[in-house]
Motif scaffolding. Structure first.
Motif, PDB file in Angstrom:
ATOM      1  N   TYR A  90       1.738   5.274   3.345  1.00 40.81           N
ATOM      2  CA  TYR A  90       2.196   4.033   4.007  1.00 40.81           C
ATOM      3  C   TYR A  90       3.664   3.786   3.682  1.00 40.81           C
ATOM      4  O   TYR A  90       4.131   4.151   2.621  1.00 40.81           O
ATOM      5  CB  TYR A  90       1.351   2.849   3.513  1.00 40.81           C
ATOM      6  N   THR A 144       0.837  -1.203   0.000  1.00 42.78           N
ATOM      7  CA  THR A 144       0.000   0.000   0.000  1.00 42.78           C
ATOM      8  C   THR A 144       0.871   1.253   0.000  1.00 42.78           C
ATOM      9  O   THR A 144       1.868   1.318   0.711  1.00 42.78           O
ATOM     10  CB  THR A 144      -0.895   0.002   1.256  1.00 42.78           C
ATOM     11  N   PHE A 150       0.107   7.187   7.844  1.00 39.33           N
ATOM     12  CA  PHE A 150      -1.121   6.468   8.232  1.00 39.33           C
ATOM     13  C   PHE A 150      -1.239   6.280   9.740  1.00 39.33           C
ATOM     14  O   PHE A 150      -2.335   6.163  10.273  1.00 39.33           O
ATOM     15  CB  PHE A 150      -1.234   5.117   7.506  1.00 39.33           C
ATOM     16  N   GLU A 178      -0.513  -2.127   5.641  1.00 41.34           N
ATOM     17  CA  GLU A 178       0.684  -1.933   4.814  1.00 41.34           C
ATOM     18  C   GLU A 178       0.728  -2.835   3.581  1.00 41.34           C
ATOM     19  O   GLU A 178       1.389  -2.496   2.597  1.00 41.34           O
ATOM     20  CB  GLU A 178       1.930  -2.110   5.677  1.00 41.34           C
TER      21      GLU A 178
END
Ligand code: NAP
Length: 305
Positions: free
Chosen positions: A305, A34, A282, A98
């Motif tokens: 991320y 991500t 994040f 993640e």
């Protein structure tokens, strides 16, 4: 890997950044590292328990829905050419983590070379909803369309898509976002923080309205001070019938694969611009969601991320 979990309905303050195992690779998996997820009102409303009727969930859940990232590995039944590709996707089981296992090929889109991962992350829950509204209302050249929530993640794309249809656009916004809405292409402005009666009697009469706020007070004012129109709300399912020549309906329809392909093309040729308010790590999701809830953000806020 880290993931952001909702474990109760206490709202933003209840979110937890936790450790969990990376997803396993099945034959149908495209494993995505991500890069960005959009901060959506949908998550905040779910965390507050406001969507229990239309989105029942079994807690705990990983929050988030749309994502962009890079494919790092694929199972035997997925195309090997995906590995290393920047992609846009949706993950109904949560995106704020993640790594994401995408097991449904039609929910993953390769990005055109000149569309960045940050830009593409504004499409899910933003540009897609805006395109849906334009299509549902069948907007054509010469339509006068009033948009509420005009500076938001949906509204900022709505103004642009309406201008691409050659519509006349009236943006309902707050003082700090007036210039932003004008830059997006709005032809007329209504400041919702001031008395609406005089402003609404001075603007062009809208034939269509897209509501992305869902405020009963605002909708009542529009109904009282405007003539006939067709209104589509993305934000509230019910609003009492106004005048006999005013219609109201809600939609959360999908734009389908064709719609996503169209949006990525419009972004790649520069006919649409993404407006990214800011990008936040994040782990600071609570700060980001509180900003979306309380500050007058412009366009979309992203988590990195
Ligand atoms: N039905 C669907 O398929 C679908 C899909 C996506 C999103 N949505 C919904 O669409 C809505 C908008 O989403 P979004 O991502 O664009 O949200 P957003 O980025 O948070 O934008 C919300 C906008 O609402 C405005 N606003 C806030 N309070 C207001 C009030 N009392 N009166 C007038 N305007 C007000 C804000 O303007 P200022 O900052 O200028 O105050 C902001 O521009 C949400 O309700 C979301 O759940 C629905």
């Amino acid at each position: 890997m880290k993931a952001v979990k909702q474990t109760d309905y206490s709202g933003i303050s209840g979110l937890q950044v936790t450790d969990q195992l990376e997803p396993t690779l099945t034959p149908m998996t495209a494993l995505v590292q991500t890069k960005y997820t959009p901060v959506l009102p949908y998550d905040i409303l779910t965390e507050e328990g406001q969507l229990k009727n239309i989105r029942p969930v079994r807690l705990p859940i990983t929050v988030g829905y749309g994502f962009t990232g890079i494919v790092t590995a694929v199972g035997a039944l997925r195309s090997a050419s995906l590995v290393g590709q920047p992609v846009l996707g949706v993950s109904p089981s949560g995106a704020a983590q993640e790594f994401i296992a995408n097991n449904i090929p039609p929910t993953l889109f390769k990005l055109p070379v000149n569309v960045g991962l940050d830009v593409a992350a504004t499409v899910i829950g933003g540009a897609d909803a805006a395109l849906m509204a334009v299509d549902e209302l069948n907007v054509t050249s010469g339509d006068v369309v009033l948009v509420t929530g005009a500076s938001g993640g949906v509204g900022s794309y709505l103004i642009q898509l309406l201008k691409l249809c050659d519509a006349h656009v009236i943006a309902v916004t707050s003082p700090g976002n007036i210039e932003f809405c004008k830059r997006l292409g709005a032809d007329e402005i209504v400041d919702y923080t001031k008395l609406l009666a005089r402003q609404l009697s001075a603007i062009s009469q809208p034939t269509k309205i897209v509501d992305t706020v869902g405020s009963n007070i605002l909708l009542s004012d529009l109904s009282a001070h405007l003539g006939g129109y067709n209104m589509l709300s993305l934000s509230t399912q019910k609003f009492p019938a106004g005048k006999s020549n005013q219609s109201f309906r809600f939609s959360n329809a999908s734009i389908g694969l064709h719609g996503y392909t169209k949006l990525l093309k419009l972004l790649s040729i520069g006919s649409l611009q993404a407006h990214i308010d800011s990008i936040v790590p994040f782990q600071n999701i609570a700060v980001a969601q509180n900003r979306v809830k309380s500050d007058h953000v412009q366009g979309r806020l992203l988590l990195a991320y």
